[in-house]
Enzyme design. Structure first.
Site, PDB file in Angstrom:
ATOM      1  N   ARG A 104      -5.174   8.010 -12.019  1.00  0.00           N
ATOM      2  CA  ARG A 104      -5.976   8.427 -10.869  1.00  0.00           C
ATOM      3  C   ARG A 104      -5.056   8.892  -9.722  1.00  0.00           C
ATOM      4  O   ARG A 104      -4.074   8.251  -9.385  1.00  0.00           O
ATOM      5  CB  ARG A 104      -6.855   7.264 -10.399  1.00  0.00           C
ATOM      6  CG  ARG A 104      -7.722   7.572  -9.168  1.00  0.00           C
ATOM      7  CD  ARG A 104      -7.044   7.165  -7.879  1.00  0.00           C
ATOM      8  NE  ARG A 104      -7.910   7.355  -6.712  1.00  0.00           N
ATOM      9  CZ  ARG A 104      -7.482   7.263  -5.446  1.00  0.00           C
ATOM     10  NH1 ARG A 104      -6.218   7.002  -5.189  1.00  0.00           N
ATOM     11  NH2 ARG A 104      -8.311   7.451  -4.451  1.00  0.00           N
TER      12      ARG A 104
ATOM     13  N   THR B 208       1.767   7.125  -0.406  1.00  0.00           N
ATOM     14  CA  THR B 208       0.907   5.978  -0.718  1.00  0.00           C
ATOM     15  C   THR B 208       1.111   5.496  -2.147  1.00  0.00           C
ATOM     16  O   THR B 208       1.586   6.262  -3.002  1.00  0.00           O
ATOM     17  CB  THR B 208      -0.576   6.390  -0.546  1.00  0.00           C
ATOM     18  OG1 THR B 208      -1.399   5.227  -0.615  1.00  0.00           O
ATOM     19  CG2 THR B 208      -1.035   7.362  -1.619  1.00  0.00           C
TER      20      THR B 208
ATOM     21  N   THR C 276      -6.369   8.976   5.779  1.00  0.00           N
ATOM     22  CA  THR C 276      -6.224   7.707   5.067  1.00  0.00           C
ATOM     23  C   THR C 276      -7.621   7.241   4.671  1.00  0.00           C
ATOM     24  O   THR C 276      -8.611   7.653   5.273  1.00  0.00           O
ATOM     25  CB  THR C 276      -5.513   6.668   5.960  1.00  0.00           C
ATOM     26  OG1 THR C 276      -5.392   5.429   5.254  1.00  0.00           O
ATOM     27  CG2 THR C 276      -6.238   6.415   7.256  1.00  0.00           C
ATOM     28  N   GLY C 277      -7.685   6.405   3.643  1.00  0.00           N
ATOM     29  CA  GLY C 277      -8.988   5.922   3.195  1.00  0.00           C
ATOM     30  C   GLY C 277      -9.258   6.334   1.760  1.00  0.00           C
ATOM     31  O   GLY C 277      -8.324   6.624   1.009  1.00  0.00           O
TER      32      GLY C 277
ATOM     33  N   SER D 154       0.790  -1.230   0.000  1.00  0.00           N
ATOM     34  CA  SER D 154       0.000   0.000   0.000  1.00  0.00           C
ATOM     35  C   SER D 154       0.822   1.281   0.000  1.00  0.00           C
ATOM     36  O   SER D 154       0.268   2.370  -0.117  1.00  0.00           O
ATOM     37  CB  SER D 154      -0.922   0.009   1.218  1.00  0.00           C
ATOM     38  OG  SER D 154      -0.168  -0.080   2.407  1.00  0.00           O
TER      39      SER D 154
ATOM     40  N   THR E 211      -2.475   3.903   3.750  1.00  0.00           N
ATOM     41  CA  THR E 211      -1.534   4.981   3.451  1.00  0.00           C
ATOM     42  C   THR E 211      -0.828   5.349   4.742  1.00  0.00           C
ATOM     43  O   THR E 211      -1.452   5.341   5.804  1.00  0.00           O
ATOM     44  CB  THR E 211      -2.338   6.194   2.940  1.00  0.00           C
ATOM     45  OG1 THR E 211      -2.809   5.886   1.640  1.00  0.00           O
ATOM     46  CG2 THR E 211      -1.498   7.452   2.900  1.00  0.00           C
TER      47      THR E 211
HETATM   48  C1  SD4 Z   1      -5.899   7.183  -1.801  1.00  0.00           C
HETATM   49  N1  SD4 Z   1      -6.000   7.836   0.487  1.00  0.00           N
HETATM   50  O1  SD4 Z   1      -5.152   7.052  -2.756  1.00  0.00           O
HETATM   51  C2  SD4 Z   1      -5.357   6.949  -0.431  1.00  0.00           C
HETATM   52  C3  SD4 Z   1      -5.517   5.497  -0.088  1.00  0.00           C
HETATM   53  C4  SD4 Z   1      -5.455   5.217   1.371  1.00  0.00           C
HETATM   54  O2  SD4 Z   1      -5.620   3.915   3.181  1.00  0.00           O
HETATM   55  O3  SD4 Z   1      -5.271   6.036   2.190  1.00  0.00           O
HETATM   56  N2  SD4 Z   1      -5.645   4.077   1.845  1.00  0.00           N
HETATM   57  O4  SD4 Z   1      -7.087   7.470  -1.927  1.00  0.00           O
END
Ligand code: SD4
Length: 329
Positions: free
Chosen positions: A217, A207, A240-241, A86, A189
């Site tokens: 993207r 990330t 994160t997310g 990740s 992330t």
């Molecule tokens: C994203 N925020 O590329 C990142 C992915 C992430 O935990 O944080 N995952 O959207």
């Protein structure tokens, strides 16, 4: 994906002072209330791998170093992990099989640097720092970011993580494109915030983004005010997310502004998640977002949408410990 257990074991050995018992705190009452006994210096970072990353950041903070240096060194631990699916070059690829990296960094003087859609460079966070320090710009993307990195001493690196390649082959069988957060296989992330002995704040976020994303993207992580924001007068936040959801509310800037208006880090993270729920309604049940924040008093907090998010804190009072974030659902 490097397992969380592995990270915890590594951290336990690395920190030397941790026991399994105190490594994970279920009880967040100390976060809901003001929680600082003036925690300075302090470093806080997302997910289990924050434990290992905090160790390198702490070495710098504890030696009277600068928060900016600490967060760069800290998140590099995750970028350099050849098994992390990740973060960094080992991360899951996009839908065409290429791993593309996003990162940003911000210091105590509102200086910031960012790279997005960067390929084949091992430490995007250091390229982001170089964008901040060597150019009049904040953000470089794609081929331009790579060219800048190569011109400034970074080496092209073709590393491919066998685990990520395998996962990609599996994904190809159905090629189902679902940009929403896969709750079972969280694509963590690393976001890290630190305050040094001089009371200066800095943050870093890096990330490989959502797995199997569309080519090109870019999520929230390299976007100042979305994945990371630092205001040295007030505090700092990182996210994160699902990046699209964080960008939609300018998430970390929102968290910092909530702290400016008097909320604690915990309350500010919670209010940002509540804003997300208000806007996205039922859809907010289907994705994950988590925020962490610290303020100038060394208070820290975190909050997320779905259960399962945690973060690691290291200060003189807190010997590198994981905290489980409260969740909206
Ligand atoms: C994203 N925020 O590329 C990142 C992915 C992430 O935990 O944080 N995952 O959207």
């Amino acid at each position: 994906m490097t397992t969380r257990r592995k990270f915890i074991q590594a951290a336990t050995i690395g920190a030397g002072i941790l026991s399994t018992k105190n490594l994970f705190s279920e009880n967040l009452s100390n976060l809901r209330e003001p929680n600082s006994a003036f925690n300075k210096p302090i470093v806080i970072s997302t997910w289990d791998f924050g434990i290992e990353a905090n160790i390198d950041a702490w070495k710098i903070l504890n030696g009277n170093g600068r928060a900016l240096d600490a967060v760069e060194a800290g998140v590099k631990v995750a970028e350099n992990d050849l098994h992390s699916t990740s973060v960094g070059l080992a991360g899951l690829p996009d839908r065409e099989g290429n791993t593309t990296l996003d990162a940003c960094i911000m210091d105590e003087n509102y200086n910031c640097g960012s790279v997005a859609f960067l390929e084949k460079i091992k430490n995007p966070i250091s390229v982001a720092r170089m964008v901040m320090e060597k150019t009049p710009h904040i953000m470089l993307v794609g081929a331009g970011a790579k060219q800048f990195a190569l011109e400034n001493g970074f080496k092209e690196d073709d590393y491919k993580n066998p685990e990520s390649v395998k996962a990609y082959k599996e994904w190809l069988k159905e090629s189902k494109y679902d940009p929403m957060f896969d709750m079972k296989d969280q694509h963590d992330t690393i976001g890290m915030l630190a305050m040094d002995e001089k009371n200066n704040l800095s943050g870093a976020c890096t990330t490989s983004g959502l797995g199997f994303k569309m080519r090109g993207r870019v999520g929230d992580s390299p976007i100042i005010g979305a994945g990371l924001y630092v205001d040295n007068e007030i505090g700092a936040a990182t996210a994160t997310g699902v990046g699209e959801e964080v960008i939609r509310i300018a998430g970390t800037h929102l968290v910092v502004e909530m702290m400016r208006n008097g909320k604690s880090p915990y309350e500010a993270c919670k209010a940002a998640i509540e804003r997300m729920v208000k806007i996205r309604k039922e859809k907010s049940k289907d994705f994950q977002v988590g925020f962490i924040a610290i303020n100038k008093s060394g208070e820290f907090g975190g909050y997320c949408l779905q259960p399962g998010f945690n973060f690691a804190v290291y200060s003189n009072n807190i010997p590198n410990q994981l905290f489980k974030a409260d969740s909206y659902y």
